[in-house]
Motif scaffolding. Structure first.
Motif, PDB file in Angstrom:
ATOM      1  N   ASP A   1      30.852  23.549  13.106  1.00 40.46           N
ATOM      2  CA  ASP A   1      29.944  24.524  13.902  1.00 40.46           C
ATOM      3  C   ASP A   1      28.678  24.713  12.865  1.00 40.46           C
ATOM      4  O   ASP A   1      27.705  25.431  13.467  1.00 40.46           O
ATOM      5  N   VAL A   2      28.700  24.526  11.680  1.00 38.80           N
ATOM      6  CA  VAL A   2      27.816  24.757  10.439  1.00 38.80           C
ATOM      7  C   VAL A   2      26.586  23.775  11.014  1.00 38.80           C
ATOM      8  O   VAL A   2      26.852  22.462  11.252  1.00 38.80           O
ATOM      9  N   PRO A   3      25.264  24.359  11.034  1.00 36.07           N
ATOM     10  CA  PRO A   3      24.078  23.506  11.080  1.00 36.07           C
ATOM     11  C   PRO A   3      23.961  22.429  10.008  1.00 36.07           C
ATOM     12  O   PRO A   3      24.187  22.763   8.857  1.00 36.07           O
ATOM     13  N   ILE A   4      23.748  21.264  10.281  1.00 33.89           N
ATOM     14  CA  ILE A   4      23.609  20.170   9.478  1.00 33.89           C
ATOM     15  C   ILE A   4      22.016  19.607   9.432  1.00 33.89           C
ATOM     16  O   ILE A   4      21.459  19.458  10.470  1.00 33.89           O
ATOM     17  N   LEU A   5      21.585  19.584   8.372  1.00 32.04           N
ATOM     18  CA  LEU A   5      20.015  19.271   8.096  1.00 32.04           C
ATOM     19  C   LEU A   5      19.932  18.167   7.142  1.00 32.04           C
ATOM     20  O   LEU A   5      20.262  18.307   5.926  1.00 32.04           O
ATOM     21  N   CYS A   6      19.430  17.067   7.480  1.00 26.36           N
ATOM     22  CA  CYS A   6      19.225  15.960   6.652  1.00 26.36           C
ATOM     23  C   CYS A   6      17.834  15.848   6.586  1.00 26.36           C
ATOM     24  O   CYS A   6      16.949  15.679   7.083  1.00 26.36           O
ATOM     25  N   ILE A   7      17.767  15.682   5.205  1.00 20.91           N
ATOM     26  CA  ILE A   7      16.315  15.513   4.490  1.00 20.91           C
ATOM     27  C   ILE A   7      16.133  14.396   3.682  1.00 20.91           C
ATOM     28  O   ILE A   7      16.292  14.483   2.365  1.00 20.91           O
ATOM     29  N   PRO A   8      15.835  13.195   4.100  1.00 19.65           N
ATOM     30  CA  PRO A   8      15.771  12.075   3.302  1.00 19.65           C
ATOM     31  C   PRO A   8      14.725  12.064   2.128  1.00 19.65           C
ATOM     32  O   PRO A   8      15.213  11.583   1.092  1.00 19.65           O
ATOM     33  N   ARG A   9      13.562  12.343   2.467  1.00 16.66           N
ATOM     34  CA  ARG A   9      12.505  12.294   1.073  1.00 16.66           C
ATOM     35  C   ARG A   9      12.542  13.552   0.547  1.00 16.66           C
ATOM     36  O   ARG A   9      12.708  14.648   1.076  1.00 16.66           O
ATOM     37  N   VAL A  10      12.553  13.344  -0.823  1.00 18.55           N
ATOM     38  CA  VAL A  10      12.388  14.552  -1.655  1.00 18.55           C
ATOM     39  C   VAL A  10      11.460  15.497  -1.720  1.00 18.55           C
ATOM     40  O   VAL A  10      11.337  16.550  -1.961  1.00 18.55           O
ATOM     41  N   SER A  11      10.235  14.960  -1.325  1.00 12.65           N
ATOM     42  CA  SER A  11       8.851  15.748  -1.113  1.00 12.65           C
ATOM     43  C   SER A  11       9.032  16.881   0.088  1.00 12.65           C
ATOM     44  O   SER A  11       8.564  17.946   0.164  1.00 12.65           O
ATOM     45  N   HIS A  12      10.162  16.311   1.170  1.00 13.70           N
ATOM     46  CA  HIS A  12      10.290  17.292   2.148  1.00 13.70           C
ATOM     47  C   HIS A  12      11.281  18.240   1.862  1.00 13.70           C
ATOM     48  O   HIS A  12      11.586  19.307   2.492  1.00 13.70           O
ATOM     49  N   LEU A  13      12.170  17.895   0.678  1.00 19.42           N
ATOM     50  CA  LEU A  13      13.248  18.682   0.388  1.00 19.42           C
ATOM     51  C   LEU A  13      12.798  20.080   0.058  1.00 19.42           C
ATOM     52  O   LEU A  13      13.599  21.139  -0.061  1.00 19.42           O
ATOM     53  N   PHE A  14      11.684  20.177  -0.653  1.00 21.24           N
ATOM     54  CA  PHE A  14      11.095  21.399  -1.246  1.00 21.24           C
ATOM     55  C   PHE A  14      10.972  22.354  -0.225  1.00 21.24           C
ATOM     56  O   PHE A  14      10.479  23.798  -0.409  1.00 21.24           O
ATOM     57  N   ALA A  15      11.073  22.119   1.182  1.00 24.44           N
ATOM     58  CA  ALA A  15      10.917  23.088   2.327  1.00 24.44           C
ATOM     59  C   ALA A  15      12.007  24.198   1.959  1.00 24.44           C
ATOM     60  O   ALA A  15      11.833  25.401   2.432  1.00 24.44           O
ATOM     61  N   LEU A  16      13.028  23.915   1.325  1.00 28.09           N
ATOM     62  CA  LEU A  16      14.022  24.771   1.048  1.00 28.09           C
ATOM     63  C   LEU A  16      13.769  25.833   0.019  1.00 28.09           C
ATOM     64  O   LEU A  16      14.313  26.793  -0.050  1.00 28.09           O
ATOM     65  N   GLU A  17      12.858  25.666  -0.725  1.00 25.46           N
ATOM     66  CA  GLU A  17      12.234  26.465  -1.778  1.00 25.46           C
ATOM     67  C   GLU A  17      11.698  27.906  -1.371  1.00 25.46           C
ATOM     68  O   GLU A  17      12.172  28.729  -1.791  1.00 25.46           O
ATOM     69  N   ASN A  18      11.081  27.634  -0.360  1.00 24.43           N
ATOM     70  CA  ASN A  18      10.650  29.047   0.308  1.00 24.43           C
ATOM     71  C   ASN A  18      11.446  29.473   1.558  1.00 24.43           C
ATOM     72  O   ASN A  18      11.053  30.330   2.079  1.00 24.43           O
ATOM     73  N   SER A  19      12.686  29.097   1.730  1.00 22.91           N
ATOM     74  CA  SER A  19      13.585  29.719   2.598  1.00 22.91           C
ATOM     75  C   SER A  19      14.551  30.841   1.848  1.00 22.91           C
ATOM     76  O   SER A  19      14.232  30.770   0.738  1.00 22.91           O
ATOM     77  N   THR A  20      15.443  31.417   2.419  1.00 26.68           N
ATOM     78  CA  THR A  20      16.425  32.462   1.988  1.00 26.68           C
ATOM     79  C   THR A  20      17.730  31.956   1.432  1.00 26.68           C
ATOM     80  O   THR A  20      18.445  32.657   0.699  1.00 26.68           O
ATOM     81  N   LEU A  21      17.626  30.523   1.344  1.00 26.84           N
ATOM     82  CA  LEU A  21      18.674  29.728   0.679  1.00 26.84           C
ATOM     83  C   LEU A  21      18.861  30.146  -0.710  1.00 26.84           C
ATOM     84  O   LEU A  21      17.951  30.182  -1.819  1.00 26.84           O
ATOM     85  N   ALA A  22      19.940  30.686  -1.304  1.00 24.16           N
ATOM     86  CA  ALA A  22      20.665  31.220  -2.465  1.00 24.16           C
ATOM     87  C   ALA A  22      21.201  30.281  -3.492  1.00 24.16           C
ATOM     88  O   ALA A  22      20.745  30.367  -4.370  1.00 24.16           O
TER      89      ALA A  22
END
Length: 694
Positions: free
Chosen positions: A275-296
């Protein structure tokens, strides 16, 4: 190592190649000699063979494509030879009658290439920078995929749409009437044109999904709304998904908002029911969207080349959990020092890292146990049934060719023979799926062991479970297949699967877990208690085999560590060439085991100690070693794991606050007089990496 069925397959492929070459040669000779029956028959046979191979031997056609003899070349050659044959037939004017057919045929091929160009554009627009599962991504304007024949199978499309044209030309060759060829080519032209126009509708606004910029904006919005706290990061090959799947239940049980972050598109469907959300981000440049999230924080069950990319995000803490612990050197990879923390099961792994001296500081090693081992049932004493069930689960030979890696080659047959000689033993043989992939001798030994077990099973007889038990196992299997199968049509692409998997059935993971448990119980009940089994069913996990067994015989591997959770007797085969004392000293997991030599001479005494617990001299040693390897039973492993996750999240929050404070102190010094102070960042937002690196 070639599989047992590889030789017949290669014979079939060679025969198909020879038949294809013969068809082209016969068509050429028939066309040059004006032998109409010959080149017509050869052309029809070649087309039929190509259509057959397209469905039954795609690997062979893939090989032909690699040598630049793909379907387009073959079909064009076939049609050109037919036109050559028509030139040699009396009664057909090459300029006045055949030329229009040739031009029309070339137009068919031109439309094929136009359709292929449109297909490439459609696939490009339907390839988003992210792939999701268990996430409502309807805002990205997802829709069903175009027909696979048009969008993704150019070879099938050309062959299928060219059949009328080729058939018409052959009719013209036989009858001398140009109307047959004209009609056939006309049908092919209509098919190609209609297919191209239909495919192009997926480029219209109504069917066109969001572009890259819009998708990344949606990703930022979704992250802000979902507010993830802890994620499992995974990257790997097609056969490595089990390394992530073993952590799904643990991840979903953690406090906070869990997330699974993948890097390979194919891996999205390799992850088991969750039931856990799955997010695939193939490109490293797009991976940095996680930087501005609440992900700890992120959990890492494996190392990969792409791991270093996510470690560059300063606002996220990283913990290496690995996918199993053993005494092998691979359990102490120097890459582990790149993580903020290394999470291990118990004190033994902490010791292992300290002794390895690979740069992992002891303060960064956190003992969290192994939450996945909860389904393993504890030891209850002597076998209650007539038969003693022994699980022989050797590991594979490894990449380095060390004979001590696996017992299959040097000891496997002797161990199996000794077990089969005991009439009171029921043997479960579960070889590692990679056995024989490096060393052919291991594969050969594995096949001989399977033959021995099959022969021994055939010699046994006794009462069998009724038809009701067999039917129940089949029913449970069908139910499990229904819950776990992906109900995608054959032409579904990535976007269509995202659309269908956007809203998971609530509690589906729990339903799958319950169905799996019910099927495993029914599976074992459908076999008699005396029947030897070779367990290679992928769906049947090794923990289920643990619960069926009274004794494990294995090699130095994580299987031994996991089995210790039950505190049942176990043995390890010593094929390393070391003395028993050195073997025990070198591998802590062996300290509470019975060590078996390659000749398997100690098997009778081992079985006696299992059947008569008063003769089992290693019971207390197993309990002590379990605590040493897996940590204490209280508090439970999952509680300790969750506490470690919360603590690391708290550290990430502290670092994020420091980064934000640093950003605030740097920016004022860059403002001119009268400029307003910048707005304070939203809670949970990560700062830029530049100030942190300054």
């Amino acid at each position: 190592m070639p599989s047992a069925g590889s030789s017949p397959r290669r014979v079939k492929q060679l025969a198909a190649l020879l038949a294809m070459a013969a068809a082209f040669c016969a068509q050429l000779l028939g066309a040059l000699l004006a032998q109409v029956p010959v080149f017509v028959t050869a052309a029809a046979a070649g087309l039929a063979l190509d259509l057959y191979l397209r469905h039954r031997q795609p690997a062979l056609l893939s090989m032909l494509s690699r040598i630049r003899f793909d379907v387009t070349v073959r079909q064009l050659l076939r049609d050109m030879l037919i036109l050559l044959g028509l030139l040699r037939i009396d009664g057909i004017d090459p300029l006045r009658e055949q030329a229009p057919l040739t031009v029309a045929l070339l137009l068919v091929y031109a439309l094929h290439f136009v359709c292929q160009a449109v297909a490439m554009l459609v696939r490009r627009t339907r390839t988003l920078p992210v792939v999701t599962r268990n996430i409502d991504a309807s805002a990205l304007r997802l829709c069903a995929a175009p027909p696979r024949l048009l969008a993704r199978r150019p070879g099938h499309r050309l062959l299928t749409f060219s059949v009328p044209a080729t058939t018409g030309l052959l009719v013209t060759a036989v009858t001398g009437d140009l109307h047959g060829g004209a009609a056939g080519i006309g049908v092919s032209l209509v098919l190609m044109a209609a297919g191209t126009v239909h495919l192009a509708t997926w480029l219209l606004p109504g069917k066109r999904p969001a572009n890259t910029e819009q998708t990344l904006e949606w990703l930022d919005t979704w992250l802000a709304e979902y507010r993830p706290t802890v994620a499992m990061y995974f990257s790997g090959g097609t056969s490595s998904a089990y390394q992530a799947n073993m952590w799904l239940s643990t991840l979903s049980a953690l406090d906070g908002k869990p997330l699974i972050v993948l890097r390979e598109r194919f891996m999205v469907q390799k992850i088991q029911a969750t039931d856990v959300p799955i997010l695939c981000i193939p490109r490293v440049s797009h991976l940095f969207a996680l930087e501005n999230s609440t992900l700890a924080m992120m959990l890492h069950p494996a190392n990969s080349g792409k791991t270093s990319q996510v470690l560059r995000i300063p606002s996220i803490k990283h913990a290496f959990t690995n996918h199993g612990e053993s005494d092998k050197l691979s359990s102490c990879n120097p890459y582990a020092k790149a993580y903020d923390e290394v999470w291990v099961a118990g004190p033994a792994a902490r010791e292992r890292y300290r002794l390895a001296e690979i740069g992992v500081d002891d303060k960064d090693v956190v003992e969290v146990g192994r939450p996945q081992l909860a389904p393993i049932q504890p030891w209850t004493g002597a076998p209650e049934s007539t038969y003693t069930t022994v699980l022989y689960a050797p590991t594979w030979e490894g990449w380095d060719g060390n004979p001590g890696n696996t017992s299959v080659v040097l000891a496997g047959e002797n161990l199996v023979r000794a077990l089969l000689d005991d009439e009171g033993v029921r043997l479960l043989y579960k070889p590692h799926p990679m056995t024989g992939s490096v060393d052919p001798a291991a594969g050969a030994a594995d096949r001989r062991i399977r033959a021995m077990i099959t022969e021994a099973a055939a010699r046994r007889s006794g009462p069998r479970p009724g038809l009701e038990a067999v039917a129940e196992a089949a029913r449970r299997r069908a139910e499990l297949d229904r819950l776990t199968s992906s109900d995608f049509r054959a032409g579904a692409d990535e976007l269509e699967r995202m659309m269908l998997q956007g809203r998971p059935e609530e509690g589906r993971a729990a339903l799958v877990a319950a169905a799996t448990e019910a099927w495993e119980e029914a599976y074992w009940a459908s076999f008699p208690e005396w029947e030897h089994q070779i367990v290679v069913t992928p769906r049947l996990g090794i923990y289920s085999c643990f619960n069926q067994s009274h004794l494990l015989i294995s090699d130095v591997s994580s299987v031994v560590s996991d089995y210790l959770h039950s505190e049942k007797p176990y043995a390890v085969a010593n094929t390393s060439g070391m003395t028993e004392a050195d073997f025990r000293a070198s591998f802590p997991t062996v300290r509470a085991a019975t060590v078996l030599t390659p000749d398997a001479s100690g098997v009778p005494e081992l079985l006696e100690s299992v059947r008569h617990p008063e003769k089992d001299l290693r019971k207390e040693a197993r309990a002590e070693l379990k605590a040493h390897l897996l940590g204490p039973s209280d508090p439970p492993s999952l509680v300790r794991f969750n506490a470690a996750a919360l603590a690391l999240c708290a550290e990430a929050d502290e670092r994020r606050a420091l980064m934000t404070a640093s950003l605030m102190s740097v920016i004022p010094s860059q403002r001119g007089p009268g400029q307003d102070a910048p707005a304070e960042p939203a809670p949970g937002a990560g700062g830029s990496s530049e100030p942190a690196n300054a």
